[in-house]
Design a protein around this motif. Structure first.
Motif, PDB file in Angstrom:
ATOM      1  N   ASN A   1       7.728   7.975   5.633  1.00 54.44           N
ATOM      2  CA  ASN A   1       6.288   7.727   5.665  1.00 54.44           C
ATOM      3  C   ASN A   1       5.493   9.014   5.825  1.00 54.44           C
ATOM      4  N   GLY A   2       6.147  10.153   5.566  1.00 55.69           N
ATOM      5  CA  GLY A   2       5.468  11.437   5.632  1.00 55.69           C
ATOM      6  C   GLY A   2       4.534  11.606   4.445  1.00 55.69           C
ATOM      7  N   VAL A   3       3.646  12.564   4.542  1.00 53.90           N
ATOM      8  CA  VAL A   3       2.639  12.791   3.508  1.00 53.90           C
ATOM      9  C   VAL A   3       3.279  13.053   2.148  1.00 53.90           C
ATOM     10  N   GLU A   4       4.287  13.917   2.103  1.00 53.90           N
ATOM     11  CA  GLU A   4       4.901  14.237   0.818  1.00 53.90           C
ATOM     12  C   GLU A   4       5.581  13.027   0.194  1.00 53.90           C
ATOM     13  N   ALA A   5       6.266  12.234   0.996  1.00 52.63           N
ATOM     14  CA  ALA A   5       6.939  11.042   0.470  1.00 52.63           C
ATOM     15  C   ALA A   5       5.909  10.024  -0.025  1.00 52.63           C
ATOM     16  N   ARG A   6       4.830   9.870   0.727  1.00 57.46           N
ATOM     17  CA  ARG A   6       3.788   8.928   0.305  1.00 57.46           C
ATOM     18  C   ARG A   6       3.113   9.394  -0.971  1.00 57.46           C
ATOM     19  N   LEU A   7       2.863  10.701  -1.086  1.00 60.31           N
ATOM     20  CA  LEU A   7       2.269  11.247  -2.297  1.00 60.31           C
ATOM     21  C   LEU A   7       3.194  11.044  -3.494  1.00 60.31           C
ATOM     22  N   LYS A   8       4.490  11.260  -3.308  1.00 59.75           N
ATOM     23  CA  LYS A   8       5.433  11.062  -4.404  1.00 59.75           C
ATOM     24  C   LYS A   8       5.442   9.604  -4.858  1.00 59.75           C
ATOM     25  N   ARG A   9       5.440   8.663  -3.898  1.00 58.39           N
ATOM     26  CA  ARG A   9       5.401   7.246  -4.272  1.00 58.39           C
ATOM     27  C   ARG A   9       4.114   6.914  -5.028  1.00 58.39           C
ATOM     28  N   LEU A  10       3.003   7.479  -4.595  1.00 59.91           N
ATOM     29  CA  LEU A  10       1.734   7.243  -5.267  1.00 59.91           C
ATOM     30  C   LEU A  10       1.761   7.812  -6.682  1.00 59.91           C
ATOM     31  N   GLU A  11       2.245   9.040  -6.826  1.00 62.19           N
ATOM     32  CA  GLU A  11       2.345   9.646  -8.156  1.00 62.19           C
ATOM     33  C   GLU A  11       3.274   8.841  -9.050  1.00 62.19           C
ATOM     34  N   ASP A  12       4.406   8.407  -8.517  1.00 60.27           N
ATOM     35  CA  ASP A  12       5.339   7.596  -9.302  1.00 60.27           C
ATOM     36  C   ASP A  12       4.664   6.312  -9.770  1.00 60.27           C
ATOM     37  N   ALA A  13       3.941   5.681  -8.879  1.00 59.18           N
ATOM     38  CA  ALA A  13       3.272   4.422  -9.233  1.00 59.18           C
ATOM     39  C   ALA A  13       2.218   4.651 -10.315  1.00 59.18           C
ATOM     40  N   VAL A  14       1.431   5.711 -10.175  1.00 60.26           N
ATOM     41  CA  VAL A  14       0.367   5.980 -11.140  1.00 60.26           C
ATOM     42  C   VAL A  14       0.943   6.376 -12.477  1.00 60.26           C
ATOM     43  N   PHE A  15       1.873   7.309 -12.481  1.00 58.98           N
ATOM     44  CA  PHE A  15       2.374   7.813 -13.755  1.00 58.98           C
ATOM     45  C   PHE A  15       3.341   6.848 -14.433  1.00 58.98           C
ATOM     46  N   ASN A  16       4.086   6.078 -13.693  1.00 53.11           N
ATOM     47  CA  ASN A  16       5.008   5.106 -14.296  1.00 53.11           C
ATOM     48  C   ASN A  16       4.232   3.944 -14.923  1.00 53.11           C
ATOM     49  N   ARG A  17       3.138   3.524 -14.325  1.00 54.84           N
ATOM     50  CA  ARG A  17       2.330   2.441 -14.884  1.00 54.84           C
ATOM     51  C   ARG A  17       1.552   2.887 -16.095  1.00 54.84           C
ATOM     52  N   SER A  18       1.195   4.188 -16.145  1.00 54.86           N
ATOM     53  CA  SER A  18       0.409   4.712 -17.263  1.00 54.86           C
ATOM     54  C   SER A  18       1.276   5.029 -18.472  1.00 54.86           C
TER      55      SER A  18
END
Length: 71
Positions: free
Chosen positions: A53-70
């Motif tokens: 739940n660290g910042v880097e892990a949360r950012l990676k999950r967010l980026e994965d979600a955004v870029f994988n859906r796009s």
């Protein structure tokens, strides 16, 4: 009454090749910190980076979600 630290420092031993320890000492000196503080900083950074739940892990999950859906 003696006040105790909330998270006391504990001494541990670490075996490193001489050449690696020389490099660590040089880097710590360049940053004007003690060798042990420099090593502790690396360990803390790595743990924070890989914390689920660290910042880097949360950012990676967010980026994965955004870029994988796009895609």
């Amino acid at each position: 009454m003696r006040k105790t630290e909330p998270d006391p420092m504990i001494t541990t031993s670490l075996r490193l090749p001489e050449s690696l320890l020389d490099q660590v000492r040089d880097r710590a000196a360049a940053e004007d910190v003690k060798t042990t503080a420099w090593i502790r900083g690396l360990i803390e950074s790595e743990l924070a980076r890989t914390e689920p739940n660290g910042v880097e892990a949360r950012l990676k999950r967010l980026e994965d979600a955004v870029f994988n859906r796009s895609a």
